[in-house]
Design a protein around this motif. Sequence first.
Motif, mmCIF file in Angstrom:
data_model
loop_
_atom_site.group_PDB
_atom_site.id
_atom_site.type_symbol
_atom_site.label_atom_id
_atom_site.label_comp_id
_atom_site.label_asym_id
_atom_site.label_seq_id
_atom_site.Cartn_x
_atom_site.Cartn_y
_atom_site.Cartn_z
ATOM 1 N N ALA A 149 51.511 66.479 46.326
ATOM 2 C CA ALA A 149 50.061 66.371 46.460
ATOM 3 C C ALA A 149 49.361 66.898 45.210
ATOM 4 N N VAL A 150 49.876 67.984 44.639
ATOM 5 C CA VAL A 150 49.291 68.535 43.413
ATOM 6 C C VAL A 150 49.395 67.521 42.277
ATOM 7 N N ASP A 151 50.531 66.836 42.213
ATOM 8 C CA ASP A 151 50.740 65.824 41.173
ATOM 9 C C ASP A 151 49.666 64.743 41.245
ATOM 10 N N VAL A 152 49.343 64.309 42.460
ATOM 11 C CA VAL A 152 48.307 63.290 42.640
ATOM 12 C C VAL A 152 46.972 63.786 42.101
ATOM 13 N N LEU A 153 46.598 65.000 42.458
ATOM 14 C CA LEU A 153 45.309 65.536 42.032
ATOM 15 C C LEU A 153 45.262 65.768 40.527
ATOM 16 N N GLU A 154 46.390 66.136 39.944
ATOM 17 C CA GLU A 154 46.441 66.299 38.487
ATOM 18 C C GLU A 154 46.255 64.963 37.781
ATOM 19 N N LYS A 155 46.863 63.905 38.334
ATOM 20 C CA LYS A 155 46.738 62.589 37.714
ATOM 21 C C LYS A 155 45.293 62.081 37.794
ATOM 22 N N TYR A 156 44.563 62.504 38.801
ATOM 23 C CA TYR A 156 43.135 62.168 38.874
ATOM 24 C C TYR A 156 42.354 62.827 37.732
ATOM 25 N N GLY A 157 42.896 63.904 37.183
ATOM 26 C CA GLY A 157 42.149 64.671 36.190
ATOM 27 C C GLY A 157 40.983 65.389 36.839
ATOM 28 N N PHE A 158 41.191 65.818 38.099
ATOM 29 C CA PHE A 158 40.076 66.364 38.870
ATOM 30 C C PHE A 158 39.624 67.734 38.359
ATOM 31 N N ASP A 159 40.507 68.473 37.717
ATOM 32 C CA ASP A 159 40.117 69.789 37.210
ATOM 33 C C ASP A 159 38.951 69.672 36.231
ATOM 34 N N THR A 160 38.972 68.598 35.440
ATOM 35 C CA THR A 160 37.870 68.361 34.494
ATOM 36 C C THR A 160 36.562 68.150 35.243
ATOM 37 N N GLN A 161 36.646 67.440 36.381
ATOM 38 C CA GLN A 161 35.428 67.168 37.162
ATOM 39 C C GLN A 161 34.898 68.433 37.835
ATOM 40 N N ILE A 162 35.809 69.344 38.215
ATOM 41 C CA ILE A 162 35.358 70.617 38.796
ATOM 42 C C ILE A 162 34.488 71.357 37.781
ATOM 43 N N SER A 163 34.969 71.423 36.540
ATOM 44 C CA SER A 163 34.191 72.104 35.487
ATOM 45 C C SER A 163 32.864 71.402 35.259
ATOM 46 N N ARG A 164 32.908 70.086 35.234
ATOM 47 C CA ARG A 164 31.694 69.314 34.949
ATOM 48 C C ARG A 164 30.665 69.476 36.063
ATOM 49 N N LEU A 165 31.132 69.447 37.312
ATOM 50 C CA LEU A 165 30.218 69.618 38.450
ATOM 51 C C LEU A 165 29.636 71.033 38.466
ATOM 52 N N ALA A 166 30.469 72.013 38.149
ATOM 53 C CA ALA A 166 30.000 73.405 38.141
ATOM 54 C C ALA A 166 28.936 73.614 37.069
ATOM 55 N N GLU A 167 29.160 73.050 35.891
ATOM 56 C CA GLU A 167 28.197 73.194 34.798
ATOM 57 C C GLU A 167 26.869 72.522 35.133
ATOM 58 N N ALA A 168 26.940 71.438 35.941
ATOM 59 C CA ALA A 168 25.715 70.726 36.322
ATOM 60 C C ALA A 168 25.058 71.345 37.561
ATOM 61 N N GLY A 169 25.684 72.393 38.115
ATOM 62 C CA GLY A 169 25.136 73.032 39.312
ATOM 63 C C GLY A 169 25.275 72.181 40.557
ATOM 64 N N LEU A 170 26.274 71.286 40.572
ATOM 65 C CA LEU A 170 26.425 70.335 41.682
ATOM 66 C C LEU A 170 27.632 70.627 42.565
ATOM 67 N N LEU A 171 28.537 71.484 42.126
ATOM 68 C CA LEU A 171 29.817 71.624 42.813
ATOM 69 C C LEU A 171 29.647 72.051 44.270
ATOM 70 N N TYR A 172 28.823 73.072 44.503
ATOM 71 C CA TYR A 172 28.652 73.557 45.880
ATOM 72 C C TYR A 172 28.064 72.458 46.766
ATOM 73 N N GLN A 173 27.048 71.753 46.261
ATOM 74 C CA GLN A 173 26.408 70.700 47.062
ATOM 75 C C GLN A 173 27.380 69.581 47.406
ATOM 76 N N VAL A 174 28.186 69.182 46.425
ATOM 77 C CA VAL A 174 29.133 68.086 46.658
ATOM 78 C C VAL A 174 30.201 68.503 47.661
ATOM 79 N N VAL A 175 30.754 69.716 47.497
ATOM 80 C CA VAL A 175 31.770 70.202 48.434
ATOM 81 C C VAL A 175 31.176 70.324 49.835
ATOM 82 N N ALA A 176 29.931 70.803 49.938
ATOM 83 C CA ALA A 176 29.262 70.933 51.241
ATOM 84 C C ALA A 176 29.098 69.572 51.898
ATOM 85 N N LYS A 177 28.794 68.538 51.093
ATOM 86 C CA LYS A 177 28.630 67.180 51.624
ATOM 87 C C LYS A 177 29.938 66.700 52.239
#
Length: 653
Positions: A112-140
Amino acid sequence: MSTKHQELANFIWSVADLLRGDYKQSEYGRVILPLTVLRRLDCVLEPTKDAVLARHAQLKDMGVQNMDPVLRKTAGLSFYNTSEMSFRKLLGDQDHVALNLRAYIGGFSPGAVDVLEKYGFDTQISRLAEAGLLYQVVAKFADIDLHPDVVSNHQMGYVFEELIRRFSEISNETAGEHFTPREVIKLMVNLLLAPDEDDLVTPGIVRKVYDPACGTGGMLSEAQDHIQEHNPHATVEVYGQELNGETYAICRSDMMLKGGDPTKIAFGNSFNQDGHESERFDYMLANPPFGVEWKKVEKFIKDEAARGHAGRFGAGLPRINDGSLLFLQHMISKMKRPEDGGSRLAIVFNGSPLFTGAAGSGESEIRRWILENDLLEGIVALPDQLFYNTGISTYFWILTNRKNPAQARKVVLLDGRDYWTKMRKSLGDKRKMLTDEHIAELTRVYVDALSIADDAAHLQHAKVRVFKITDFGYQRITVERPLRLRFEVTEEAVALLAEAKAVLKYAERESLLAGAKSLIGASSATRAEFAMRLNGLGKLPAAVEKAVWEAFSVSDPEGEVQADRKGKPVADPDLRDNENVPLNEDIHDYLKREVLPHVSDAWIDESKTKTGYEIPFTRHFYTYTASRSLADIDADIKALEAEIQTLLGEATR
């Protein structure tokens, strides 16, 4: 898709409202797809989460190194999570969502970790956090209930496929690289499976399906659904391989969300990293990239090809800039033996594999091997402008190693280019689509054609032809004509002799050229007579003597026929020609009928004859349209001239 599935997909996609402005439309899927996977896994693991955590702690205290098998068994699934976090707990610490989300992802089992790494999702976590969106998106996403009791694996598969479709269509500039239009897949699966409809309802059947360039897995999903619609109790195992990390992650996620075995989706290049080397499959289907070069894996492929049919590429190698026929050979290598039930496969090609390459070329030899081994069942021409990233015409090739007796040594050609309807809105290069009626009609016509044992098919349907495999073969003959020469010494010929490579290196060059100049004006109609004139030049080295004859020989249709030492005519390379003779015709009869009436001194150099195969699809369905008569054209021109004169007259009033 039912209304419920559509509503759920719409709700998940509504996250895009939060992303708008900080993300481009084409980037929405990078957030929505991996979070959909995470939320589904979170819901699926919830009933056993406490047991897994307890067992993990116990094993850790015991110093157990390989916990994976035990924790899988405890979870009752092929994956698990050892983090204390969940989506609900993530929301309890608003200031550390990024840190906790990464810890949560890190707690998943390796697959499962391999799948998420291939998505490159860690980059999106940083990007969402910098935009102040991470909490809202996770809450959704935490508000979406994707528990299996609410959304079954089958339903979840539909929801995820709908999200993939939207992501692909919104990114239509690259969609064709990993997403095949759903109606095209449906037709392909129909043609692949329709001849086996009776077998598919057998109780307890197990079928393996494979796609070596699976993209997001649409073909695998459609094939699986098709079989299970006919037999809900059938076991369908799907296998795939994908080179692109993101699309691999999407495909593997889809398998996980449906409750399938994600380990059967391999990552890497199918040519040099075969993820299913020892497997054989009942059905295979693929839409490999068109015209993609294989230079990066050239050495590997050539080394394997050198092993002949002990490897996958023994039939031949296509040109370096198009690996389509390599994919086909790869798939053929994974066919089950006929005595084990055999296999069927379908692959999407452009027009190039039909005819590219002359007799003896890699492409022709691959076609020859496929046809002579009676593997090609049929080819279906599709409309142009059907795919997202290309407007060219495409074809389905359908192969099998278990033809029924009526099909033996026969190939069906079906022209489906006129079966389409215009889309209301274009998606990239896709401007046409197939309706359910088109799919049903093409499937019916194709299956009917398989039962026809001769070329009577076109009498029943204008869009079908049935051919013998030898109809596609030909012998490429080399037609020679004798070299006819006369001989003369001119100033130009002497100048040409002076620049010949052998003469430039000749120690007595000046003496030779002086002797040659003394012969200017000499000529002869025969080689023997001219040889006597050249005696004055003395005994020359073979290379120099050859240069002398080449300089003073003049091609002449009325000249003397030149012969070799055995008295046989020497061929004139400038008059050499090649002809393609149908495989079922004697080459000498062809020469007598088509060549000798025009050039009576021609002959065939049989040492150069090669057998080739091509499938000129368009030629077989060409319909002649008579040209308009000259009188009609002339009348139109006069009418236009009169109209122009009238308009000019009105303009000058």
